[in-house]
Design a protein around this motif. Sequence first.
Motif, PDB file in Angstrom:
ATOM      1  N   VAL A 186     -23.606  -1.681 -13.060  1.00  0.00           N
ATOM      2  CA  VAL A 186     -23.464  -2.491 -11.849  1.00  0.00           C
ATOM      3  C   VAL A 186     -22.473  -3.633 -12.037  1.00  0.00           C
ATOM      4  O   VAL A 186     -21.948  -4.173 -11.064  1.00  0.00           O
ATOM      5  N   ASP A 187     -22.182  -4.008 -13.295  1.00  0.00           N
ATOM      6  CA  ASP A 187     -21.268  -5.124 -13.559  1.00  0.00           C
ATOM      7  C   ASP A 187     -19.823  -4.676 -13.759  1.00  0.00           C
ATOM      8  O   ASP A 187     -18.937  -5.527 -13.957  1.00  0.00           O
ATOM      9  N   LYS A 188     -19.560  -3.377 -13.711  1.00  0.00           N
ATOM     10  CA  LYS A 188     -18.192  -2.885 -13.882  1.00  0.00           C
ATOM     11  C   LYS A 188     -17.319  -3.403 -12.742  1.00  0.00           C
ATOM     12  O   LYS A 188     -17.703  -3.391 -11.590  1.00  0.00           O
ATOM     13  N   PHE A 205     -11.072   6.484 -11.042  1.00  0.00           N
ATOM     14  CA  PHE A 205     -10.691   7.434  -9.995  1.00  0.00           C
ATOM     15  C   PHE A 205      -9.284   7.972 -10.247  1.00  0.00           C
ATOM     16  O   PHE A 205      -9.014   9.154 -10.037  1.00  0.00           O
ATOM     17  N   GLU A 206      -8.393   7.113 -10.704  1.00  0.00           N
ATOM     18  CA  GLU A 206      -7.016   7.534 -10.971  1.00  0.00           C
ATOM     19  C   GLU A 206      -6.971   8.513 -12.144  1.00  0.00           C
ATOM     20  O   GLU A 206      -6.261   9.522 -12.113  1.00  0.00           O
ATOM     21  N   ARG A 207      -7.740   8.230 -13.192  1.00  0.00           N
ATOM     22  CA  ARG A 207      -7.696   9.042 -14.407  1.00  0.00           C
ATOM     23  C   ARG A 207      -8.465  10.357 -14.278  1.00  0.00           C
ATOM     24  O   ARG A 207      -7.954  11.433 -14.630  1.00  0.00           O
ATOM     25  N   ASP A 208      -9.693  10.289 -13.741  1.00  0.00           N
ATOM     26  CA  ASP A 208     -10.569  11.463 -13.739  1.00  0.00           C
ATOM     27  C   ASP A 208     -10.675  12.173 -12.398  1.00  0.00           C
ATOM     28  O   ASP A 208     -11.184  13.291 -12.331  1.00  0.00           O
ATOM     29  N   ASN A 209     -10.238  11.524 -11.316  1.00  0.00           N
ATOM     30  CA  ASN A 209     -10.308  12.088  -9.967  1.00  0.00           C
ATOM     31  C   ASN A 209     -11.692  12.637  -9.632  1.00  0.00           C
ATOM     32  O   ASN A 209     -11.837  13.775  -9.180  1.00  0.00           O
ATOM     33  N   PRO A 210     -12.757  11.856  -9.847  1.00  0.00           N
ATOM     34  CA  PRO A 210     -14.104  12.340  -9.520  1.00  0.00           C
ATOM     35  C   PRO A 210     -14.346  12.292  -8.013  1.00  0.00           C
ATOM     36  O   PRO A 210     -13.655  11.587  -7.286  1.00  0.00           O
ATOM     37  N   LYS A 211     -15.313  13.064  -7.546  1.00  0.00           N
ATOM     38  CA  LYS A 211     -15.682  13.008  -6.130  1.00  0.00           C
ATOM     39  C   LYS A 211     -16.492  11.753  -5.818  1.00  0.00           C
ATOM     40  O   LYS A 211     -16.626  11.367  -4.664  1.00  0.00           O
ATOM     41  N   GLY A 212     -16.992  11.137  -6.862  1.00  0.00           N
ATOM     42  CA  GLY A 212     -17.758   9.914  -6.717  1.00  0.00           C
ATOM     43  C   GLY A 212     -18.253   9.475  -8.077  1.00  0.00           C
ATOM     44  O   GLY A 212     -18.205  10.239  -9.049  1.00  0.00           O
ATOM     45  N   ILE A 213     -18.719   8.248  -8.159  1.00  0.00           N
ATOM     46  CA  ILE A 213     -19.204   7.687  -9.418  1.00  0.00           C
ATOM     47  C   ILE A 213     -20.637   7.218  -9.234  1.00  0.00           C
ATOM     48  O   ILE A 213     -20.973   6.595  -8.226  1.00  0.00           O
ATOM     49  N   ILE A 214     -21.482   7.526 -10.201  1.00  0.00           N
ATOM     50  CA  ILE A 214     -22.864   7.039 -10.199  1.00  0.00           C
ATOM     51  C   ILE A 214     -22.884   5.617 -10.764  1.00  0.00           C
ATOM     52  O   ILE A 214     -22.261   5.334 -11.791  1.00  0.00           O
ATOM     53  N   VAL A 215     -23.595   4.727 -10.093  1.00  0.00           N
ATOM     54  CA  VAL A 215     -23.746   3.353 -10.560  1.00  0.00           C
ATOM     55  C   VAL A 215     -25.173   3.174 -11.073  1.00  0.00           C
ATOM     56  O   VAL A 215     -26.141   3.541 -10.384  1.00  0.00           O
ATOM     57  N   ALA A 216     -25.286   2.652 -12.281  1.00  0.00           N
ATOM     58  CA  ALA A 216     -26.597   2.460 -12.896  1.00  0.00           C
ATOM     59  C   ALA A 216     -26.846   0.991 -13.180  1.00  0.00           C
ATOM     60  O   ALA A 216     -25.917   0.225 -13.473  1.00  0.00           O
ATOM     61  N   ASP A 217     -28.095   0.606 -13.067  1.00  0.00           N
ATOM     62  CA  ASP A 217     -28.527  -0.758 -13.368  1.00  0.00           C
ATOM     63  C   ASP A 217     -29.504  -0.691 -14.534  1.00  0.00           C
ATOM     64  O   ASP A 217     -30.642  -0.251 -14.383  1.00  0.00           O
ATOM     65  N   ASP A 218     -29.016  -1.087 -15.706  1.00  0.00           N
ATOM     66  CA  ASP A 218     -29.831  -1.030 -16.924  1.00  0.00           C
ATOM     67  C   ASP A 218     -30.389   0.379 -17.142  1.00  0.00           C
ATOM     68  O   ASP A 218     -31.546   0.558 -17.503  1.00  0.00           O
ATOM     69  N   GLY A 219     -29.531   1.379 -16.917  1.00  0.00           N
ATOM     70  CA  GLY A 219     -29.913   2.763 -17.167  1.00  0.00           C
ATOM     71  C   GLY A 219     -30.558   3.477 -15.995  1.00  0.00           C
ATOM     72  O   GLY A 219     -30.700   4.697 -16.006  1.00  0.00           O
ATOM     73  N   ASP A 220     -30.961   2.733 -14.959  1.00  0.00           N
ATOM     74  CA  ASP A 220     -31.604   3.344 -13.792  1.00  0.00           C
ATOM     75  C   ASP A 220     -30.589   3.542 -12.669  1.00  0.00           C
ATOM     76  O   ASP A 220     -29.724   2.688 -12.439  1.00  0.00           O
ATOM     77  N   TYR A 221     -30.720   4.647 -11.948  1.00  0.00           N
ATOM     78  CA  TYR A 221     -29.816   4.938 -10.839  1.00  0.00           C
ATOM     79  C   TYR A 221     -29.885   3.831  -9.787  1.00  0.00           C
ATOM     80  O   TYR A 221     -30.955   3.391  -9.387  1.00  0.00           O
ATOM     81  N   ALA A 222     -28.697   3.383  -9.323  1.00  0.00           N
ATOM     82  CA  ALA A 222     -28.654   2.309  -8.326  1.00  0.00           C
ATOM     83  C   ALA A 222     -27.904   2.713  -7.064  1.00  0.00           C
ATOM     84  O   ALA A 222     -28.230   2.252  -5.971  1.00  0.00           O
TER      85      ALA A 222
END
Length: 380
Positions: free
Chosen positions: A16-18, A27-44
């Motif tokens: 969450v702090d990225k 996004f530029e390097r890996d071209n993912p469809k989306g990124i998962i955001v985690a807060d201390d290991g838990d899905y956010a």
Amino acid sequence: MDITDIATPEYVEVGVDKRLGKVRSIFERDNPKGIIVADDGDYAGVIGQKQLIQSHIEESTKAAALMKSAPKVDRNEDVRETARMLVEGDVQIAPVFEGDSLWGVVTADAILEAVLDNLDAITVEQIYTEDVVAIREEDRLGQAINRLRENGISRLPVLNENGQLTGVLTTQDIVDFVTRKMERQGKGDRSGDIDRMLDLPVYDLMSSPVFTTNPGETVQDAVERMFEKDVAGLVVTPSDDDAHVSGILTKTDVLRALTYTQEEQMDVQVTNVGLLDTMTREEMVAAITQVVDKYQEMQVHHVHVRFHEHKEKLRGTPLIQAQVRVRSSHGQVAGSGEGYGAEHAFRVALDKLERNVLEMKGLNADEEYRGQLLRKLDEL
């Protein structure tokens, strides 16, 4: 069919702090469809390209401020219900859970690849979006970003001074451009650089030539072209005039078609349903039903309601834009409106929809198409 073999345990995750600059670089390097955001290991939450084109966000902004809530999907969920969840969540990626644990992700692309052979029964004409939001070559990038954000869309056909199609500007074009510029310029005060970028003409960033489809083409062929060209949508043009814009076909339009049912109850999808505050989903469906039931000759196949929240508020209540689009035996008809609170905006949009329905003339029901489509989708 369920998503057991469609979901993947491979995904990109950030904390969450990225910061925004690092997220754009991913996004530029890996071209993912989306990124998962985690807060201390838990899905956010998730971050998609739509979240990256907001011009007012500083590079130091943290991922927590950018992320969007996405529906949690069970690893064995039905593929059609998963498609519905992606459409209603207005996302291209969703977290997949096995029990209480995050197992992986499922993407819109993976679903479309899995059902591609079932899409030969549908033509582009039956599912594309007719009410197109376009932009001119000479308009500025800042205008384009506002138009994309305010309408919740990912691409704009670009027209020349004669109204002819000359290019397309997408969220990916903008994200790629901004990321490259920021990487080249390095650190420092970038406010002036951003202002200059926003003042660039759309012509400088648009993609050309345009990848198109025509109303008579099968959706299977159109989706195959999207995958081949690595694009999320095609401009719909008449078969004999590739300079005239008839509409847009996106992967989201195709996902929405997967959710059509043969149930007696009208099929209604709501994007950003969480913005509903003073009315329930059931009350909203009843209000739409009351309008369309006045016109017995119009057989409704599907309804899509989309809410979008603006930053403006009145006594703490946000300004909301509502769009109601109906696909029926008489073709497509839509209404849109704004109001403070989702219910107010919805009522304004519904009134506009009814006025537009009254203007529809001379079209006949096509039960043959509907039966063919639903039989094919029932094979999923």
